[in-house]
Each structure stands twice: as C-alpha cells, then as structure tokens.
Design an enzyme around this catalytic site. Sequence first.
Site, mmCIF file in Angstrom:
data_model
loop_
_atom_site.group_PDB
_atom_site.id
_atom_site.type_symbol
_atom_site.label_atom_id
_atom_site.label_comp_id
_atom_site.label_asym_id
_atom_site.label_seq_id
_atom_site.Cartn_x
_atom_site.Cartn_y
_atom_site.Cartn_z
ATOM 1 N N LYS A 599 -5.093 -5.663 5.449
ATOM 2 C CA LYS A 599 -4.669 -7.015 5.096
ATOM 3 C C LYS A 599 -5.686 -7.978 5.678
ATOM 4 O O LYS A 599 -6.526 -7.583 6.483
ATOM 5 C CB LYS A 599 -3.260 -7.315 5.622
ATOM 6 C CG LYS A 599 -3.045 -6.924 7.098
ATOM 7 C CD LYS A 599 -1.592 -7.115 7.536
ATOM 8 C CE LYS A 599 -0.662 -6.008 7.119
ATOM 9 N NZ LYS A 599 0.435 -6.425 6.265
ATOM 10 N N THR A 710 3.204 -8.330 0.709
ATOM 11 C CA THR A 710 3.405 -7.540 -0.512
ATOM 12 C C THR A 710 2.808 -6.145 -0.358
ATOM 13 O O THR A 710 3.208 -5.228 -1.064
ATOM 14 C CB THR A 710 2.780 -8.224 -1.749
ATOM 15 O OG1 THR A 710 1.468 -8.657 -1.412
ATOM 16 C CG2 THR A 710 3.632 -9.394 -2.211
ATOM 17 N N LYS A 714 3.825 -2.164 -1.614
ATOM 18 C CA LYS A 714 2.927 -1.200 -2.266
ATOM 19 C C LYS A 714 2.971 0.149 -1.540
ATOM 20 O O LYS A 714 3.043 1.203 -2.177
ATOM 21 C CB LYS A 714 1.486 -1.725 -2.266
ATOM 22 C CG LYS A 714 1.285 -3.040 -3.016
ATOM 23 C CD LYS A 714 -0.103 -3.648 -2.709
ATOM 24 C CE LYS A 714 -0.193 -5.079 -3.177
ATOM 25 N NZ LYS A 714 -1.384 -5.777 -2.622
#
Length: 866
Positions: A599, A710, A714
């Site tokens: 991220k 998000t 996943k």
Amino acid sequence: MTSTIDPSVIGKPRRARKHVRSLTGFTPETDEKGHEKWPRGDEKTWKDNLRGVDQSEGDVARSFVHHVQTSLARQPYNLDDLGAYQATALSVRDNLLVNWNETQLHFNRKGVKRAYYLSLEFLMGRTLDNALLNLGLKPQYTDGVDKLGFNIENLLDQERDAGLGNGGLGRLAACYLDSSASQELPLWGYGLRYQYGIFQQLIGPDGSQLEAPDPWLQHDNPWELPRADVVYEVRFYGHSERLEGGKALWSGGQEVLAIAYDVMIPGYETKNTNNLRLWESKPKRGFDLNSFNAGDYERAVESSNSAAAITSVLYPNDHTTFGKELRLKQQYFWTAASLADIVRRFKNLDKPMSEFPEYVSIQLNDTHPTLAIPELMRILVDEEDVRWDQAWDIITRTFFFTNHTVLPEALEKWPVPLMQHLLPRHMQIIFDINLAFLQAVEKKFPGDREKLARMSLIEEGYPQNVRMANLACIGSHKVNGVAELHSELVRATIMKDFVDFYGVSKFFNVTNGITPRRWLDQCNPGLSNLISETLKLPKAAFLKDLFKLEGLLKHTEDPKFIKKWAAVKQSNKERLAHYVEQTLGLTINTHAMFDVQIKRLHEYKRQTLNIFGVIHRYLTLKAMTPAERKKVNPKVVFFAGKAAPGYYIAKLTIRLIVNVARIINDDPETKDLLSLYFLPDYSVSLAEILIPASDISQHISTAGTEASGTSNMKFCLNGGLLLGTVDGANIEIAEEVGEQNVFFFGHLTPAVEDLRYQHMYHPVPVEEKCPALARVLDEVASGRFGDGSVYEPLLNTVRQNDYYLLTEDFDSYIQALSLVDEAYQNRVGWIKKSICTTAKMGKFSSDRAIQDYAQECWNIESSRLE
Ligand SMILES: *Cc1c(COP(=O)(O)O)cnc(C)c1O
C-alpha cells in the site's frame, strides 16, 4: 500473468518466422554463415498464408495481421512481442468500439438519466487481459496468437500500466467503472489525461526511493480515442464584473483548450461499454504571434508551455495537500471541461434547465472536483439566465459528495488570494454562497459565533482559506463516507455541525468494494476455475453475484477440495517467486508463510510497526538455540508501496526496510526462517501477482485513520487471511467472515484521542511503556542495519509524541503475530479459514457498492444493449 510461462517463446521473431514457415511452406535461403535470409518486402501477404486456420482463430489472426500491416505498417515476419501486443490490442479494440458506439446510441435514444463520476485519479492498470475476459474472447485470442507464434501471456506483459492515480482512491474509481458497465448502468467517468502518471519507483544503492517519470504514452495507447471534435475553452485569471440580477461577466485572462480522449470501459458478459473521458490541455493558439513577430520567441512559447503543463503530470501525494497553483489549475480545467460537456449533453435532450437534476447526477470523488459546484452556478446564472435561488436548488439536487479521509493534513484548503487571482468569478460565487448559507445557520442557531466560524466556507487567517469539504457538503444532496466506522467518524467529527444543521439523513455510508472480475478471475484464474468447478457454476454466476461464493462453505470438510485449494495457493506463491527471480534475481522459499503489506507508504498505515515487528522476530530468532529454531515456521515478508517524493519520514521507512532486508536475508543462522523483500514500483499489475500469493496480509493503521482500505478486500477474496487493527473496512470484513477467521489487535478508535493527549502532555519513555519496542529502536540506532544516525528522525517520531501510537499497539501486535504462527501450524485448519474467508466476501463486490450509489444517490437504471 499465469504460471504457463514458456521459456521457448522468448525471442519471438524466430518463433513467428517458424510459424510463417509452417503456415505457408515458405523456406528462406541461407547466407554463407548459415543465417536465414527472410524477405524484407512482402510478396505473399500473411492474409493469403492463413488458409487452413480454423474459423474463430482465423478471425483473430486475420484481424491481427490486418492491424500489423495497416495500423502499425510493419511486416509480420519480424514482429516482436511489443508489436504483437499492439496488433492484438487494436484487434480487441475494434470489438469494443462497435459496442461503445451502440451503447451511447442506445442510451441517447432512450433519453435516460445519466450519472457522472468525477475523479482526479483513475488507477486503471492494464486493459488487454481485462477486455478479453469481459468480452469472453480470451480463449479465441489465446489460440489465435498462438497460431501466429506468440504466447498471449507474454503479449499481456508488454502492456504498460495506466497509472493515473496514487492508490486506493484512484483504484476505487477504476473498479466502479467496471461495475457500472457490467451492470449496464449509464455512468461515465471524467478525469485528466496526464502525460506522466504516478512516478516509477527505483531503489538506490543506499536503499532509498528514487523517482523516475512514467512516460506511459511513449508507445501509442490503443485504449484511447482522441476526439478532435470534442473541445472546450477554459478560462483562467482575467476579471469578473458584477452585473444586475446576481450575474457577472468574466473576461480576459488566459484561455486554454480541453481536448477529449475517450477510454472504452467494457462490461462483463454484456455488450454495454461505458466511457471514461479524459481531458488534455492545449494552448488555444499555438503561439502568441505578436510576440513571435516582435522577435520575442521565449515569450511566444511561454503561454503554450503553460497551457500544456496543466495536464502534464499527476501530483504524487496521497492523503496530503499542497497549495500549488498548478494543482488548482488542474482541478478547475477538469471540472470546467467536464461540466461543459455534461451541460451540452443535457441540452441535446431539449428539456428546461429546471429538469437538469432529473437527467444528471454528479458524484464528487473527494473534494478535488468541488469547483464543479461554483462552476455549475456560473454556467446557470451567468450563461443560462437561471435565477440564483433556482440555480442553487438545481445544484443541491445534482451533486453527491464522497469523503475519503478525516486526516487533517488531507482536508483541502485553498488560499483566497490564489483563488481570487486564478478564478475571480468563482471566488465571488463562493462568497455569495457563503453569505446566504451563514445567514441560514445564524437563523437556526442564533448567536453561536463559534459554530458560524467552523461552518463558514472561509477559514479566517492570513491568508484566508476556502474550505473545500464545507463547500462540497453544502452543495451536495448527500454526503457519504466509505465504510461504516468512517461514515460514523465523518458525522461525529469533521461534519458534526453540518449534521446538526441539515439532519442526519443527508449523511450516509457506502462501504467501498472491488471488482471480482479483475481481483479474482483475472489475477487468480486458478482459484476462479476451482470455484467454478466446485460450485458447478459457470464463472459468470459468481463473478456477477459474489454472494454465490457462500456455496463454498458446504465444501470446507472435503479433503480433496482442501488439497486443491492449497495447491492453487502454492502455485500462486511459485508464480510470485518466479517474478521475483526474473526481476530481482532473488530466490524465495515458497514453502514459507507469505506475509504481505502493500500500500502507499504513510505513517498512518504504519509500515513502521511491521518492520519493527520483523526486527523483533529476527532478534528473537537470534536468541534461540538451534533446537528451538527447528520448531519455527519459516516466513517471508513482502513490502511494496510508493512514498510521496516530498514525504521524508515515509521515504526513510523504505530505506530502513531495504537495509534490514539486506542484513537479515544474508544471515546464515536465520535466513531460512525469516526473509524480507521490498518489491519496487508497486502498481496494479504487481498487486495482481502479490495478492493471490499471500497467506496473511497486514492492514494495521492506527484505529480511526484508514477510512476503508480496499486491498484488505482483495486479499480476503483471494483466500489470504487478514491481520489488522479494528479500523475501516477490516471491521466489516470480520463481521462477514467471523472474528475467528481474522487476527485483530491494538487499541480501538475511541481510545485513540485520549492516548494521544497523554503522549502529548504526560509522556512516558518508550523504555517504560514498551520495552520490546525500545529494544528494537535501540538496535536500529546502534547501526545494526547500517548507519543508525540516518534513521534518527524516524525513530524520533516514536520516541517523541508517537502520534500514530506504535508504543501503545506494539505488544498486542507481536502477540497477534504469534497467534498467526500458531494458526498456520495447523495447515488444514488454516486452509479452512482461507476458504471461509473467500466464501464470505460477497458484500465487498464493487457491484454492490455501485448499486448503493445508483439507488441512494443517482436514481439511474440499468438498460441492457441487446
Ligand atoms: C487496491 C490498491 C490500493 C489500495 O490499497 P490499500 O491497502 O487499501 O491502501 C493501492 N494501490 C494499488 C495499486 C491497489 O491495487
């Protein structure tokens, strides 16, 4: 990418030639050295040569060759993978173009209400594989290009990511486009066509992040269509003269052209193909001819340079704002062009302006497009002769606003003097809106000066600032956050006064989602196939209705199924290991547990907690006897993520991770039990390889700081378990999959404020608060992982006021990591958890999120193109 990489196809020209030979019987002469002499000219075209190829593949091959010869003007004989990718892409695009045109015609004929998603970022990644899967053409193209001597996976790998975004916010926009097309909803995206997307990340010799430009348009982009006929003029600067009736005349200044580029968005298993319209800036006149004639060449090109600069580069900041004039120019340029286009399309319907909200809904993705509010006021009042009050009524029935963060450094503010200079008319409009608004507030809460000051669109100070979130809120019909906890925090903190004023019903929640087409079927075909086989359903059944995955729960006790599930995970780990071997030349132990945190680098996401945890594990291993070490399960830790180029602490964190990796991966005592990799240049395509390979992934933000996340969705969709804090969408994931299947740790949101207060005013040294962490910090400072003084500023963020509360959460983090180890020891139990996690991810499909928006906000309906 799949694991079917065939080494024999590397160096494609030769295989292509071999194939021409097999198709045509053509045998080239050889020169004196024995090298084949292939013709440069083309006596027999490939088209003629393709006799005997069967129908569907024949169609693919014919259209492929057609594009090689016409669009690319190249010879098929010596085509490389890049050329073959381009020909394949153009051939697939032909299919999309027909569908795209028919979809627009279909919606125009029906005169439906449309919704528009305004986002400064669309992180699309690659398109070819997605288009093939959505169109259902992957088998035909796989065989078709194979017949021509190419391997489809190698061609897919030629495509550069479209990286027109920083992270989650941009990827969310991309998932929403896929979901709206797949559900046959009339939704268009509007964004900017940056010449340079998110920078490429390199790692320098000392382990630091280096940035290089991302020239993603270097080779032709087959997925966009320039629309020379869709052009608008956008004005900046100049002066605004007030006229009667609230109107004004804005003139002078600089005018710039906005040119449309359309990107086709195919739906899954439908002909419906939506549109993403991206704007490029161009000077209105190439040169200022007067200056040019006067011999002032510099000045003549200056204005053309400044016009082109507007869409030249994506700002690489995530969750922070910088008051740069060019950024404000981007925002206005994009909203002005988009609104001009939307208004023109509405006018084609021949309806009165008062019906605008019956035909148009506009979603503001964060505050970036907030200028759309004063811009539509300007169009309505100054150009369309709508009365001020009626115009404001239209506005507040048209716009919807999504808030993405409550972090103070991310709330957009623009200096009044800058806005006044760049957009004099909009500044007047904002002041006028503010006056009327504050009068209404004063009426409802008489005498509450502080409330007025907090709610004002203008923050007092030197200079004054325009508060974009306040403007977006009062100009919108509804405001939403992106996960339950976050929406609650929006109502309780940054929008509290507005909840008091408007009532709570204006504020609601839409939990984010991800598209299962890309984040299951495309990135993990092995798992998608296994699910289809197990549920005895075609893939489309669960890819269009993700709740169908619950059917997997019936099979959690089936040993054969458990074995197959584990085998898919194993092959995905090998695919990742293969990628690392190819790109970095490093060998990875694929029998270890894969622990992944990928991220954007940010203090609130706490990659620091993870790296300090790795060091703690390393020190613990070092202290063990060889016999004790034998009982430890091996683990590989992966990091990936970019830091904003100006974010010093985040960049220092990358440097620490890389240098810790260098030491521990090289330690013969421990390297089989613990290794660490920082994979450079995180992107959508890299995520597609990493996510299916993970056993456990980390989402460990300080409680209350991650709005949703998000990537957590996943990973879980791909059967990776979650280690996280009680934050954002982690909470809702746990609600779905059951707390027994996630690893939670750390303080809860309500505690955070108090803890921060204590750290501020009653600090306790790390040594006392958390000795284990203190030990880790000391090791870093002592130079165990390279010059310790380099990391001093990073260590100080923890030792001083520890804003992100590492000292508070470290012990429970380490405890959670041991629970993960323990659970992983029971392999079958672990796989059952993995299956249960995937099975319960139905809620997190972006199809559900888009339905929430379509029903709660936009009031638009599906219409299928037959
Ligand atoms: C999904 C995704 C993100 C968002 O990740 P979070 O962990 O939720 O912040 C960022 N970048 C890429 C490339 C993604 O695919």
